[in-house]
Scaffold this motif. Structure first.
Motif, PDB file in Angstrom:
ATOM      1  N   GLN A 213       0.822  -1.215   0.000  1.00 18.78           N
ATOM      2  CA  GLN A 213       0.000   0.000   0.000  1.00 18.78           C
ATOM      3  C   GLN A 213       0.859   1.271   0.000  1.00 18.78           C
ATOM      4  OE1 GLN A 213      -0.243  -2.491   2.309  1.00 18.78           O
ATOM      5  NE2 GLN A 213      -2.009  -3.568   1.474  1.00 18.78           N
TER       6      GLN A 213
ATOM      7  N   LYS B 161      -6.256  -0.686  12.673  1.00 19.64           N
ATOM      8  CA  LYS B 161      -6.127   0.188  11.495  1.00 19.64           C
ATOM      9  C   LYS B 161      -5.252  -0.452  10.423  1.00 19.64           C
ATOM     10  CE  LYS B 161      -7.349   4.697  13.321  1.00 19.64           C
ATOM     11  NZ  LYS B 161      -6.825   5.785  14.190  1.00 19.64           N
ATOM     12  N   ALA B 162      -4.248  -1.238  10.839  1.00 19.73           N
ATOM     13  CA  ALA B 162      -3.438  -1.955   9.842  1.00 19.73           C
ATOM     14  C   ALA B 162      -4.311  -2.971   9.108  1.00 19.73           C
ATOM     15  CB  ALA B 162      -2.250  -2.641  10.505  1.00 19.73           C
ATOM     16  N   MET B 163      -5.194  -3.668   9.852  1.00 21.86           N
ATOM     17  CA  MET B 163      -6.099  -4.634   9.225  1.00 21.86           C
ATOM     18  C   MET B 163      -7.048  -3.920   8.257  1.00 21.86           C
ATOM     19  SD  MET B 163      -7.023  -6.881  12.624  1.00 21.86           S
ATOM     20  CE  MET B 163      -8.115  -8.099  11.863  1.00 21.86           C
TER      21      MET B 163
ATOM     22  N   PHE C 133      -2.235   5.605  12.780  1.00 21.71           N
ATOM     23  CA  PHE C 133      -1.885   4.782  11.615  1.00 21.71           C
ATOM     24  C   PHE C 133      -2.576   5.239  10.339  1.00 21.71           C
ATOM     25  CE2 PHE C 133      -1.898   0.993   8.892  1.00 21.71           C
ATOM     26  CZ  PHE C 133      -0.570   0.620   8.971  1.00 21.71           C
TER      27      PHE C 133
ATOM     28  N   CYS D 121      -2.457  -9.814   6.946  1.00 21.57           N
ATOM     29  CA  CYS D 121      -3.664  -9.316   6.276  1.00 21.57           C
ATOM     30  C   CYS D 121      -3.337  -8.442   5.065  1.00 21.57           C
ATOM     31  CB  CYS D 121      -4.525  -8.512   7.247  1.00 21.57           C
ATOM     32  SG  CYS D 121      -5.072  -9.453   8.679  1.00 21.57           S
TER      33      CYS D 121
ATOM     34  N   ILE E 277      -6.667  -0.660   6.824  1.00 21.64           N
ATOM     35  CA  ILE E 277      -6.033   0.087   5.731  1.00 21.64           C
ATOM     36  C   ILE E 277      -5.201  -0.819   4.822  1.00 21.64           C
ATOM     37  CG2 ILE E 277      -4.343   1.917   5.214  1.00 21.64           C
ATOM     38  CD1 ILE E 277      -5.466   3.396   7.671  1.00 21.64           C
ATOM     39  N   CYS E 278      -4.472  -1.769   5.407  1.00 25.43           N
ATOM     40  CA  CYS E 278      -3.637  -2.646   4.580  1.00 25.43           C
ATOM     41  C   CYS E 278      -4.363  -3.923   4.172  1.00 25.43           C
ATOM     42  CB  CYS E 278      -2.348  -3.014   5.310  1.00 25.43           C
ATOM     43  SG  CYS E 278      -1.331  -1.594   5.759  1.00 25.43           S
ATOM     44  N   GLY E 279      -5.359  -4.337   4.947  1.00 25.82           N
ATOM     45  CA  GLY E 279      -5.932  -5.662   4.711  1.00 25.82           C
ATOM     46  C   GLY E 279      -7.387  -5.694   4.287  1.00 25.82           C
TER      47      GLY E 279
ATOM     48  N   VAL F 236     -13.279  -9.496   8.139  1.00 27.29           N
ATOM     49  CA  VAL F 236     -11.843  -9.615   7.856  1.00 27.29           C
ATOM     50  C   VAL F 236     -11.709 -10.553   6.654  1.00 27.29           C
ATOM     51  CG1 VAL F 236      -9.589 -10.241   8.833  1.00 27.29           C
ATOM     52  CG2 VAL F 236     -11.402  -9.425  10.346  1.00 27.29           C
TER      53      VAL F 236
ATOM     54  N   LEU G 103      -3.547   0.447  16.516  1.00 28.73           N
ATOM     55  CA  LEU G 103      -2.571   0.278  15.431  1.00 28.73           C
ATOM     56  C   LEU G 103      -2.835  -1.014  14.662  1.00 28.73           C
ATOM     57  CD1 LEU G 103       0.666   1.537  17.249  1.00 28.73           C
ATOM     58  CD2 LEU G 103      -0.519   2.665  15.351  1.00 28.73           C
ATOM     59  N   MET G 104      -3.095  -2.095  15.385  1.00 28.80           N
ATOM     60  CA  MET G 104      -3.366  -3.383  14.739  1.00 28.80           C
ATOM     61  C   MET G 104      -4.649  -3.319  13.906  1.00 28.80           C
ATOM     62  SD  MET G 104      -4.250  -6.996  16.609  1.00 28.80           S
ATOM     63  CE  MET G 104      -6.035  -6.848  16.577  1.00 28.80           C
TER      64      MET G 104
END
Lengths: 300, 300
Positions: free
Chosen positions: A134, B256-258, A218, A261, B260-262, B132, B253-254
């Motif tokens: 990303q 938002k990573a899931m 984030f 993920c 935005i990135c996942g 998810v 953080l976890m």
């Protein structure tokens, strides 16, 4: 300078004059030897194998390599392997370290021991360099693996470890995000006051050669448009070189979420000592081991 | 019972007899009204609008709705909007709450106030329910937004809030993962000893109606094969109903990573009071607002 792929790291590494030598502590293992043989073949590093010479020769022959392919330095217990590898660096017979089939503490103990001259007095930390699909550039992330609850002073060292590493990679003035759960300083959340303190240290010149932003959440960190909507004044939102996490647990959960993920791929070394240490686990992919070695080679 | 999509939540909600009434605190806003009109049209909830009746009528007319489409209860300041909405629940004229264009504290203060009878004495926490893409079922995640550094006692409440919520959604014996950066108990890392303590409370029957596992790292949590390789004995690796994060920063953080990135999508409500509170931000997508309301409706 900007890295956008792992291949680029390997290329830059191959382009350097003279092969760096890696002391492999505990080399008598198929997975470890496969990784160093590949690194040697690809022009990334020249291995010096530390371990039981007979067992190393045996494992090498299983991989179709003559026993005398690489310099081998005898060591028998795990502790001895760590100590001997560190001494090779001390004697300038090796440029960086790799943990083979020994425990992390077996290499950390002689590394920290001031007698061996590799302890710089700086906190050591993990430096992972990540391909994040990303993002447009590789992202340094620290410290997701060494210090459970870093103090402000330790966070300063972690930032400096990252900045110096990025300088060595050719990134002149890296941008550093101090990640938190929120983007506002809140006296009830020490990670946000630490973030503000690090920004202030940067402003005062106590941490040089970089631009530090934080506290930053984030979503703002990853996305320029969200930063704009939330009124966060930061030209590098979505385009940072480096991020610092508030704790090991937070960093680990966030990093693994990005990997599992989000398809992030990582390479990683320990920095903060006189030379870097490659610490890839047995579970690490061949690519991770290879890129970690190229990274360590460039940082040494 | 197992939910695998947000659509399923809306369907289950529509299938229930009798529409739940939602008191919307601070309703004089386009975005808020759009969300409640949609929820009403879709058979999710019957709104009771709390705010300045003139301004509400004005905003409704802009959306093509007659001023008398919904019951409106007058309130003028933000504080009053919060207080009146909570009183509507106290008087059983509403079944759950939604924060409109007021600050979170304006609704939390009367909610916590024991005079109003909605405070159960239990710690309140966020309950997010997530689609998810890498999992086969929706995942409950707590607490990523209310309590910065939960104590063991607060974590127990957070677990119980989640378990009771999942029971209300029809999941009889939810599996709960206590996420940490590592999967081994380490006395130097309180989040891991807390995890072990929660597992023990579950074993002793102090926390009932669920199966708790932990400490568990994110990779084991997500992947049955990694769990097997790491020798982590847990039948629900890769298939948990719920995860509890060690701190707000780590969870944020976890999560938002899931997202935005996942590609994770979330819906969320505050639980732990007598009725749930929908708290979607202005930045939330229409889907997030809608599913959050359906969720609150099922939990009330």
């Amino acid at each position: 300078m900007k890295y956008s792929s792992f291949e680029q790291i390997a290329q830059v590494c191959r382009g350097k004059e003279g092969l760096k030598r890696v002391a492999v502590a505990g080399a008598a293992d198929q997975h470890v030897l496969q990784a160093v043989i590949e690194a040697h073949k690809e022009g990334i590093a020249e291995p010096v194998l530390v371990g039981d010479p007979e067992r190393i020769a045996e494992e090498l022959s299983k991989l179709g390599c003559p026993a005398d392919s690489f310099e081998t330095v005898p060591a028998y217990s795990n502790q001895e392997c760590g100590q001997v590898a560190v001494e090779l660096v001390k004697e300038e017979r090796a440029d960086f370290l790799m943990k083979g089939m020994i425990e992390t503490r077996d290499i950390m103990k002689p590394l920290v021991d001031k007698e061996n001259g590799l302890n710089t007095g700086r906190t050591m930390s993990m430096f992972t360099y990540n391909y994040v699909p990303q993002m447009t550039r590789l992202l340094a992330l620290a410290d997701g693996g060494m210090i459970p609850y870093p103090t402000l002073e330790q966070k300063k060292d972690i930032v400096m470890n990252c900045v110096e590493s990025l300088h060595k990679l050719g990134i002149e003035r890296p941008t550093v995000a101090i990640l938190c759960g929120v983007e506002k300083v809140n006296p009830k959340m020490p990670e946000t006051t630490d973030a503000a303190a690090l920004v202030e240290m940067n402003r005062k010149g106590e941490i040089e050669g970089c631009e530090i932003y934080g506290p930053i959440s984030f979503d703002i960190f990853m996305d320029k448009e969200i930063a704009r909507l939330k009124g966060y004044d930061c030209p590098c939102a979505g385009d940072f070189d480096c991020c610092i996490v508030p704790s090991m647990a937070a960093g680990n959960l966030m990093h693994k979420a990005m990997i599992i993920c989000g398809g992030t791929k990582m390479a990683g070394v320990i920095v903060g000592a006189k030379v870097p240490v490659v610490l890839s686990s047995r579970g690490a992919s061949a690519e991770e081991k290879f890129v970690s070695m190229a990274l360590a080679s460039l940082l040494s």
